[in-house]
Design an enzyme around this catalytic site. Sequence first.
Site, PDB file in Angstrom:
ATOM      1  CE  LYS A  72     -53.607 -62.205  28.894  1.00 59.87           C
ATOM      2  NZ  LYS A  72     -53.817 -61.163  29.877  1.00 59.87           N
TER       3      LYS A  72
ATOM      4  CG  LEU B 105     -43.472 -56.971  13.417  1.00 60.70           C
ATOM      5  CD1 LEU B 105     -42.173 -57.628  12.948  1.00 60.70           C
ATOM      6  CD2 LEU B 105     -44.608 -57.287  12.442  1.00 60.70           C
TER       7      LEU B 105
ATOM      8  CG  ASP C 181     -47.805 -51.225  36.868  1.00 60.46           C
ATOM      9  OD1 ASP C 181     -46.807 -51.941  37.042  1.00 60.46           O
ATOM     10  OD2 ASP C 181     -48.293 -50.999  35.744  1.00 60.46           O
TER      11      ASP C 181
ATOM     12  N   GLY D 108     -44.235 -71.884  18.066  1.00 63.58           N
ATOM     13  CA  GLY D 108     -45.474 -71.439  18.716  1.00 63.58           C
ATOM     14  C   GLY D 108     -46.257 -70.413  17.918  1.00 63.58           C
TER      15      GLY D 108
ATOM     16  CE1 TYR E 209     -50.181 -63.173  27.564  1.00 65.08           C
ATOM     17  CE2 TYR E 209     -50.297 -64.241  25.414  1.00 65.08           C
ATOM     18  CZ  TYR E 209     -50.642 -63.208  26.256  1.00 65.08           C
ATOM     19  OH  TYR E 209     -51.467 -62.213  25.794  1.00 65.08           O
TER      20      TYR E 209
ATOM     21  CG  ASP F 234     -46.505 -58.372  43.125  1.00 63.10           C
ATOM     22  OD1 ASP F 234     -47.519 -58.920  42.642  1.00 63.10           O
ATOM     23  OD2 ASP F 234     -45.336 -58.706  42.842  1.00 63.10           O
TER      24      ASP F 234
ATOM     25  CB  SER G 206     -54.805 -62.630  24.155  1.00 60.20           C
ATOM     26  OG  SER G 206     -54.091 -62.982  22.999  1.00 60.20           O
TER      27      SER G 206
ATOM     28  CB  ALA H  14     -51.614 -56.275  36.542  1.00 59.24           C
TER      29      ALA H  14
ATOM     30  CB  SER I 129     -44.588 -50.697  33.299  1.00 55.96           C
ATOM     31  OG  SER I 129     -44.903 -50.864  34.664  1.00 55.96           O
TER      32      SER I 129
ATOM     33  CE1 TYR J 127     -48.400 -49.375  22.989  1.00 54.44           C
ATOM     34  CE2 TYR J 127     -48.857 -51.700  22.594  1.00 54.44           C
ATOM     35  CZ  TYR J 127     -48.745 -50.403  22.127  1.00 54.44           C
ATOM     36  OH  TYR J 127     -48.977 -50.140  20.805  1.00 54.44           O
ATOM     37  CB  ILE J 128     -53.007 -52.171  26.769  1.00 57.76           C
ATOM     38  CG1 ILE J 128     -52.274 -52.978  25.685  1.00 57.76           C
ATOM     39  CG2 ILE J 128     -54.457 -51.933  26.345  1.00 57.76           C
ATOM     40  CD1 ILE J 128     -52.806 -54.371  25.440  1.00 57.76           C
TER      41      ILE J 128
HETATM   42  C1  UD1 Z   1     -48.313 -62.865  20.604  1.00 57.69           C
HETATM   43  C2  UD1 Z   1     -49.456 -63.685  21.110  1.00 57.69           C
HETATM   44  C3  UD1 Z   1     -50.550 -62.792  21.628  1.00 57.69           C
HETATM   45  C4  UD1 Z   1     -49.999 -61.925  22.722  1.00 57.69           C
HETATM   46  C5  UD1 Z   1     -48.826 -61.136  22.186  1.00 57.69           C
HETATM   47  C6  UD1 Z   1     -48.221 -60.401  23.372  1.00 57.69           C
HETATM   48  C7  UD1 Z   1     -49.867 -65.827  20.087  1.00 57.69           C
HETATM   49  C8  UD1 Z   1     -50.411 -66.542  18.894  1.00 57.69           C
HETATM   50  N1  UD1 Z   1     -49.965 -64.510  20.043  1.00 57.69           N
HETATM   51  O1  UD1 Z   1     -48.756 -62.188  19.459  1.00 57.69           O
HETATM   52  O2  UD1 Z   1     -51.574 -63.558  22.176  1.00 57.69           O
HETATM   53  O3  UD1 Z   1     -50.978 -61.105  23.236  1.00 57.69           O
HETATM   54  O4  UD1 Z   1     -47.857 -61.990  21.611  1.00 57.69           O
HETATM   55  O5  UD1 Z   1     -46.873 -60.392  23.407  1.00 57.69           O
HETATM   56  O6  UD1 Z   1     -49.379 -66.415  21.006  1.00 57.69           O
HETATM   57  N2  UD1 Z   1     -42.247 -61.259  14.163  1.00 57.69           N
HETATM   58  C9  UD1 Z   1     -41.091 -61.288  13.404  1.00 57.69           C
HETATM   59  N3  UD1 Z   1     -39.935 -60.840  13.959  1.00 57.69           N
HETATM   60  C10 UD1 Z   1     -39.876 -60.345  15.243  1.00 57.69           C
HETATM   61  C11 UD1 Z   1     -41.081 -60.306  16.018  1.00 57.69           C
HETATM   62  C12 UD1 Z   1     -42.236 -60.782  15.447  1.00 57.69           C
HETATM   63  O7  UD1 Z   1     -41.106 -61.737  12.252  1.00 57.69           O
HETATM   64  O8  UD1 Z   1     -38.788 -59.969  15.700  1.00 57.69           O
HETATM   65  C13 UD1 Z   1     -43.506 -61.716  13.564  1.00 57.69           C
HETATM   66  C14 UD1 Z   1     -44.104 -62.907  14.284  1.00 57.69           C
HETATM   67  O9  UD1 Z   1     -43.592 -64.097  13.764  1.00 57.69           O
HETATM   68  C15 UD1 Z   1     -45.591 -62.705  13.989  1.00 57.69           C
HETATM   69  C16 UD1 Z   1     -45.757 -61.196  13.871  1.00 57.69           C
HETATM   70  O10 UD1 Z   1     -44.453 -60.679  13.676  1.00 57.69           O
HETATM   71  O11 UD1 Z   1     -45.904 -63.279  12.760  1.00 57.69           O
HETATM   72  C17 UD1 Z   1     -46.346 -60.578  15.114  1.00 57.69           C
HETATM   73  O12 UD1 Z   1     -45.593 -61.017  16.240  1.00 57.69           O
HETATM   74  P1  UD1 Z   1     -45.785 -60.411  17.706  1.00 57.69           P
HETATM   75  O13 UD1 Z   1     -45.773 -58.936  17.639  1.00 57.69           O
HETATM   76  O14 UD1 Z   1     -44.785 -61.073  18.602  1.00 57.69           O
HETATM   77  O15 UD1 Z   1     -47.270 -60.827  18.098  1.00 57.69           O
HETATM   78  P2  UD1 Z   1     -47.979 -62.273  18.103  1.00 57.69           P
HETATM   79  O16 UD1 Z   1     -47.000 -63.371  18.132  1.00 57.69           O
HETATM   80  O17 UD1 Z   1     -48.981 -62.256  17.005  1.00 57.69           O
END
Ligand code: UD1
Length: 347
Positions: free
Chosen positions: A156, A203, A34, A300, A152, A61, A127, A84, A39, A14-15
């Site tokens: 980092k 999310l 990669d 977490g 994870y 790899d 991160s 990677a 991916s 992605y990035i």
């Molecule tokens: C996490 C990691 C970050 C990492 C990233 C990569 C931590 C604190 N953060 O980010 O370091 O680079 O993943 O994958 O470990 N959410 C929902 N429903 C969903 C998915 C997410 O409510 O189905 C909420 C989560 O609870 C969070 C927000 O959306 O509050 C963002 O979540 P997400 O996109 O997974 O990112 P982080 O957890 O912030």
Amino acid sequence: MTKGTVLVTGGVGYIGSHTTVELIQQNYEVIIVDNLSTSQKEILEGIKKITGKKPVFYKVDLKNYNEVKNLLKKHKIDSIIHFAAYKAVGESVEKPLKYYENNILSLINTLKIAEEYKINNFIFSSSCTVYGQPKKLPVTEKTPVIKPNSPYGNTKKIAEEILQDTTEPNKNLNVVSLRYFNPIGAHPSHLIGELPIGVPNNLVPFITQTAYGIRPQLKVFGNDYSTPDGTPIRDYIDIIDLAEAHIKALEYLTTSKNKKNFEVFNIGAGKGYSVLEIIKTFEQVTGQKLNYTFAPRRPGDIEQIWADATKANTVLKWKTKRTPAHSLKTAWEWEKHYRTQIVKKSI
Ligand code: UD1
């Protein structure tokens, strides 16, 4: 005229893919390594369509040092951007050794390549997870780094320590570690974007897949946090802004502007948005009604974090230009393009 050759590890991800596009558009030659474990090769076609150039690509790899070393004999590389790595927080709790082996060994081998071929500019994908739940917000680069609460995240933190230690005896090696906040969105051409394999953990891909009908419902993990609407707050940053940060960091290193040979930068927008705000904005900019429900907190997860990106703003002369509304729109356009033009089938 070419500005030099950059080895991009994880360049199909992605990035990595969005950064590759910016690099090519800024006249860098790109060599991608990669293993395609998380991916898909179709992304290379998207890069070609956007830039008119297909980057040199090796399916290798990084855990296999000799294989990478032999390939790179054919190229003169000036800089490395090391993306990677595995990034699924939950999976890393279940399979810590998979994460330590992949993320740490790949970094060590990439650093060995840098030493072997005297490649002195090195950018690392870190991160904001290294800050855990900070006591004071926003976080600056001086905010204490703590033991992250997932393997994870710990990869980092350990990676940054390895990088710092490696630059101690090797004064020719210049490293910038970019601590990303939450990257979202897709290239405005909609030809590349985030492409999670299987059920998304993050999310925004979960939102776009739900809106497209691939997932029945989005679960909002927790609405009982001490935040204005009860849902967690993150600093969402547009993927193109993030890609541009890599270009700025690369220019910073290649023009020897760095004062120390290991430096870290927060790469965020400097503003926090709650999960509900992201959902509402998505609905507004796309006209889609999202089916969501509240669910228990995700183990977490931290409550809230956003960046003080003053250092990147002033030292790298970089700042975000795009809003979450823009990113959510491009993410949605990408989801539709991917489903209709690339797979033509649901997962
Ligand atoms: C996490 C990691 C970050 C990492 C990233 C990569 C931590 C604190 N953060 O980010 O370091 O680079 O993943 O994958 O470990 N959410 C929902 N429903 C969903 C998915 C997410 O409510 O189905 C909420 C989560 O609870 C969070 C927000 O959306 O509050 C963002 O979540 P997400 O996109 O997974 O990112 P982080 O957890 O912030």
